[in-house]
Design a protein around this motif. Structure first.
Motif, PDB file in Angstrom:
ATOM      1  N   ASP A  50      73.870  30.251  -4.499  1.00 20.57           N
ATOM      2  CA  ASP A  50      74.099  29.223  -5.515  1.00 20.57           C
ATOM      3  C   ASP A  50      73.897  27.796  -5.019  1.00 20.57           C
ATOM      4  N   LEU A  51      74.349  27.481  -3.808  1.00 15.77           N
ATOM      5  CA  LEU A  51      74.201  26.105  -3.325  1.00 15.77           C
ATOM      6  C   LEU A  51      72.736  25.692  -3.187  1.00 15.77           C
ATOM      7  N   PRO A  52      71.859  26.544  -2.639  1.00 11.41           N
ATOM      8  CA  PRO A  52      70.440  26.171  -2.622  1.00 11.41           C
ATOM      9  C   PRO A  52      69.860  25.967  -4.017  1.00 11.41           C
ATOM     10  N   ILE A  53      70.334  26.742  -5.012  1.00  8.47           N
ATOM     11  CA  ILE A  53      69.865  26.530  -6.382  1.00  8.47           C
ATOM     12  C   ILE A  53      70.251  25.139  -6.850  1.00  8.47           C
ATOM     13  N   ALA A  54      71.509  24.765  -6.611  1.00 10.17           N
ATOM     14  CA  ALA A  54      72.001  23.460  -7.062  1.00 10.17           C
ATOM     15  C   ALA A  54      71.262  22.320  -6.376  1.00 10.17           C
ATOM     16  N   ILE A  55      71.154  22.407  -5.056  1.00 14.39           N
ATOM     17  CA  ILE A  55      70.538  21.313  -4.291  1.00 14.39           C
ATOM     18  C   ILE A  55      69.054  21.191  -4.612  1.00 14.39           C
ATOM     19  N   THR A  56      68.369  22.323  -4.648  1.00 15.05           N
ATOM     20  CA  THR A  56      66.921  22.297  -4.904  1.00 15.05           C
ATOM     21  C   THR A  56      66.623  21.835  -6.320  1.00 15.05           C
ATOM     22  N   SER A  57      67.408  22.308  -7.300  1.00 17.49           N
ATOM     23  CA  SER A  57      67.196  21.879  -8.689  1.00 17.49           C
ATOM     24  C   SER A  57      67.335  20.374  -8.806  1.00 17.49           C
ATOM     25  N   PHE A  58      68.257  19.811  -8.068  1.00 15.72           N
ATOM     26  CA  PHE A  58      68.488  18.374  -8.116  1.00 15.72           C
ATOM     27  C   PHE A  58      67.318  17.602  -7.500  1.00 15.72           C
ATOM     28  N   LEU A  59      66.722  18.161  -6.446  1.00 13.56           N
ATOM     29  CA  LEU A  59      65.692  17.441  -5.704  1.00 13.56           C
ATOM     30  C   LEU A  59      64.283  17.628  -6.247  1.00 13.56           C
ATOM     31  N   PHE A  63      59.368  15.547  -7.545  1.00 15.39           N
ATOM     32  CA  PHE A  63      58.058  15.779  -6.923  1.00 15.39           C
ATOM     33  C   PHE A  63      57.317  16.997  -7.441  1.00 15.39           C
ATOM     34  N   LEU A  64      57.977  17.842  -8.246  1.00 21.67           N
ATOM     35  CA  LEU A  64      57.332  19.086  -8.652  1.00 21.67           C
ATOM     36  C   LEU A  64      56.037  18.869  -9.444  1.00 21.67           C
ATOM     37  N   PRO A  65      55.976  17.879 -10.363  1.00 24.28           N
ATOM     38  CA  PRO A  65      54.683  17.664 -11.050  1.00 24.28           C
ATOM     39  C   PRO A  65      53.570  17.295 -10.082  1.00 24.28           C
ATOM     40  N   ARG A  66      53.909  16.611  -9.004  1.00 31.58           N
ATOM     41  CA  ARG A  66      52.879  16.255  -8.011  1.00 31.58           C
ATOM     42  C   ARG A  66      52.407  17.489  -7.246  1.00 31.58           C
ATOM     43  N   LEU A  67      53.352  18.381  -6.924  1.00 32.04           N
ATOM     44  CA  LEU A  67      52.987  19.621  -6.242  1.00 32.04           C
ATOM     45  C   LEU A  67      52.176  20.523  -7.166  1.00 32.04           C
ATOM     46  N   LEU A  99      68.031  35.826   3.148  1.00 29.16           N
ATOM     47  CA  LEU A  99      67.363  36.270   1.921  1.00 29.16           C
ATOM     48  C   LEU A  99      67.887  35.500   0.711  1.00 29.16           C
ATOM     49  N   PHE A 100      69.206  35.421   0.558  1.00 30.23           N
ATOM     50  CA  PHE A 100      69.761  34.773  -0.626  1.00 30.23           C
ATOM     51  C   PHE A 100      69.580  33.259  -0.595  1.00 30.23           C
ATOM     52  N   THR A 101      69.486  32.689   0.597  1.00 29.62           N
ATOM     53  CA  THR A 101      69.131  31.271   0.685  1.00 29.62           C
ATOM     54  C   THR A 101      67.722  31.063   0.140  1.00 29.62           C
ATOM     55  N   CYS A 102      66.795  31.924   0.547  1.00 26.99           N
ATOM     56  CA  CYS A 102      65.415  31.837   0.058  1.00 26.99           C
ATOM     57  C   CYS A 102      65.345  32.096  -1.441  1.00 26.99           C
ATOM     58  N   VAL A 103      66.144  33.046  -1.919  1.00 24.88           N
ATOM     59  CA  VAL A 103      66.174  33.336  -3.353  1.00 24.88           C
ATOM     60  C   VAL A 103      66.657  32.119  -4.130  1.00 24.88           C
ATOM     61  N   GLY A 104      67.712  31.443  -3.625  1.00 23.32           N
ATOM     62  CA  GLY A 104      68.243  30.268  -4.303  1.00 23.32           C
ATOM     63  C   GLY A 104      67.239  29.132  -4.380  1.00 23.32           C
ATOM     64  N   VAL A 105      66.628  28.802  -3.251  1.00 22.94           N
ATOM     65  CA  VAL A 105      65.637  27.723  -3.212  1.00 22.94           C
ATOM     66  C   VAL A 105      64.446  28.063  -4.109  1.00 22.94           C
ATOM     67  N   SER A 106      63.978  29.292  -3.991  1.00 24.84           N
ATOM     68  CA  SER A 106      62.781  29.693  -4.732  1.00 24.84           C
ATOM     69  C   SER A 106      63.034  29.784  -6.230  1.00 24.84           C
ATOM     70  N   PHE A 107      64.224  30.256  -6.613  1.00 26.02           N
ATOM     71  CA  PHE A 107      64.520  30.356  -8.036  1.00 26.02           C
ATOM     72  C   PHE A 107      64.581  28.971  -8.679  1.00 26.02           C
ATOM     73  N   ALA A 108      65.140  28.003  -7.946  1.00 29.66           N
ATOM     74  CA  ALA A 108      65.173  26.637  -8.484  1.00 29.66           C
ATOM     75  C   ALA A 108      63.755  26.115  -8.718  1.00 29.66           C
ATOM     76  N   VAL A 112      62.241  25.643 -12.816  1.00 31.83           N
ATOM     77  CA  VAL A 112      61.702  24.373 -13.303  1.00 31.83           C
ATOM     78  C   VAL A 112      60.226  24.529 -13.646  1.00 31.83           C
ATOM     79  N   ALA A 113      59.467  25.217 -12.787  1.00 33.22           N
ATOM     80  CA  ALA A 113      58.031  25.380 -13.009  1.00 33.22           C
ATOM     81  C   ALA A 113      57.748  26.255 -14.227  1.00 33.22           C
ATOM     82  N   VAL A 114      58.510  27.345 -14.390  1.00 30.99           N
ATOM     83  CA  VAL A 114      58.288  28.244 -15.522  1.00 30.99           C
ATOM     84  C   VAL A 114      58.578  27.534 -16.835  1.00 30.99           C
ATOM     85  N   TYR A 115      59.730  26.867 -16.903  1.00 28.24           N
ATOM     86  CA  TYR A 115      60.083  26.187 -18.155  1.00 28.24           C
ATOM     87  C   TYR A 115      59.100  25.058 -18.478  1.00 28.24           C
ATOM     88  N   SER A 116      58.644  24.366 -17.463  1.00 25.45           N
ATOM     89  CA  SER A 116      57.672  23.302 -17.686  1.00 25.45           C
ATOM     90  C   SER A 116      56.324  23.878 -18.119  1.00 25.45           C
TER      91      SER A 116
END
Length: 421
Positions: A50-59, A63-67, A99-108, A112-116
């Motif tokens: 959960d924490l990687p989801i929160a932090i990554t979603s915030f950050l 920059f995601l449109p640029r990526l 694994l769950f750290t990677c899942v959290g970061v990647s899901f965030a 964002v990318a899927v909804y956009s």
């Protein structure tokens, strides 16, 4: 054909992440058996998710449109696919944390990318709504499939057997297969790049201004408490089935999937009920119903007895009744999100969404941690009884939330119907 390929890719991404995100309860149960960790330590997996989801979603918003959305989705799948490969190769509790750290970061990144991307693939609100509902529906299908997929790889005779790690080869294949699907597709992202997201500093200022509004922090407290309750049950129900109801590991995981099915059904039913009653009446009835269900069912669980040949037709009644709390939980989160967003101007929606993700992640982590500590110290019956405390607090926050929404004129009351779907 290209548009169809992108839509299939979006749906597959969401299904993969649904399986992985919903597997945390299963993995906690298996980690207790396979690695010999205690419940408080096993509950940290929720934190690593959960924490990687929160932090990554915030950050990521800045920059995601640029990526690029397609690149972001491919990156998220490569990261998660690589982590899945590591699980059977280097089986340990630390690998599971990774694994769950990677899942959290990647899901965030992926969310964002899927909804956009949905906005780029659709031409009007009706089409956007249909595609969003389809993808969210497939997410619930992934949630339902998660328990059955994992249980298929569990050794019924020896639950501690590490054979369950082989499920990650299947998940890795799904990840890399979807990467290939995305690699062969094209997505016109010019519309997204022409309207660049604000800087990180700007996002911080927007969120700070929102937090100064009474409506927002009352809503966030409501969302926090709801997710605390929801994660307590969804994460610890497999362990409850195994240790309290004495069901086999695989069956404990399979029966916990009833909760996901009940939640999906509850959202469909709530969407119809909201046409006939005010949202705050429905939600208060749901919270009270949850409390009544807990008070009625947990005594049955305490008295439950099973035979060595227990199966679906002779399992304790409590194993079927406890997951039905999903029917009552289902409408709360989407309805309060809809009410809060429709009470704010559209320019504030992005910042508000960031706050929702952050507080939801914190609520999920804290809920799982509290349940683990109570479960470990006083047993699973008391751990689920403890959920009555946040349920009572939700009733209080809903009262103040309704009062604040009545004081405001909704930004676009007709543009955002209060549907729970």
């Amino acid at each position: 054909m290209n548009r169809y390929r992108m839509i299939v890719a979006l749906a597959t991404i969401y299904m993969v992440f649904a399986i992985l995100l919903n597997s945390v309860g299963t993995v906690i149960l298996q980690s207790i058996h396979t690695f010999g960790v205690d419940k408080p330590q096993a509950s940290l997996l929720e934190l690593f998710k959960d924490l990687p989801i929160a932090i990554t979603s915030f950050l990521v918003a800045s920059f995601l449109p640029r990526l690029g959305y397609r690149r972001a989705m491919m990156l998220s799948l490569v990261v998660v696919g690589g982590a899945c490969v590591l699980m059977p190769l280097y089986p340990s509790f630390h690998t599971t944390e990774l694994l769950f750290t990677c899942v959290g970061v990647s899901f965030a990144l992926a969310k964002v990318a899927v909804y956009s991307s949905i906005g780029l693939l659709t031409s009007d609100k009706a089409e956007h709504g249909r595609l969003t509902n389809t993808i969210e529906g497939l997410f619930m299908l992934g949630v339902l499939a998660s328990g059955w997929l994992f249980s298929a790889f569990i050794n019924h005779a020896d639950p501690a057997n590490p054979s369950w790690f082989n499920v990650y080869w299947v998940l890795a294949a799904m990840c890399f297969g979807t990467v290939l699907l995305l690699a062969g597709a094209q997505l016109d992202e010019s519309a997204a790049r022409s309207d660049m997201v604000v800087s990180l500093g700007g996002a911080l200022r927007q969120m700070y201004r929102l937090l100064m509004r009474t409506l927002v922090y009352v809503f966030l407290l409501s969302a926090f408490l709801y997710v605390l309750i929801e994660q307590s049950f969804s994460t610890w129900l497999p362990t409850f089935n195994n240790e309290i109801l004495k069901l086999p590991n695989a069956m404990s995981i399979q029966m916990a999937s009833i909760l996901a099915g009940a939640t999906a059904l509850g959202r469909i039913v709530a969407g119809q009920l909201l046409r006939r009653m005010p949202w705050h009446v429905l939600l208060n009835l749901c919270v009270v119903g949850m409390g009544v269900l807990i008070l009625l069912v947990l005594p049955l669980a305490h008295e439950a007895r099973v035979t060595p040949d227990v199966g679906w037709f002779n399992a304790p009644l409590a194993a079927y009744l406890i997951p039905l709390i999903g029917l009552l939980m289902a409408p709360i989160y989407p309805v309060i999100n809809s009410v809060a967003l429709s009470s704010l101007p559209k320019p504030s929606h992005a910042a508000m969404t960031g706050l929702i993700v952050i507080f939801s992640a914190l609520g999920g982590t804290l809920g799982s941690r509290i349940t683990a500590l109570v479960f470990s110290s006083f047993g699973g019956i008391h751990a689920f009884y403890f959920s009555l405390v946040p349920m009572g607090l939700v009733l209080v926050t809903l009262f103040f939330f309704k009062r604040e929404t009545d004081r405001m004129v909704p930004a676009e009351s007709d543009a955002m119907p209060l549907s729970a779907e």
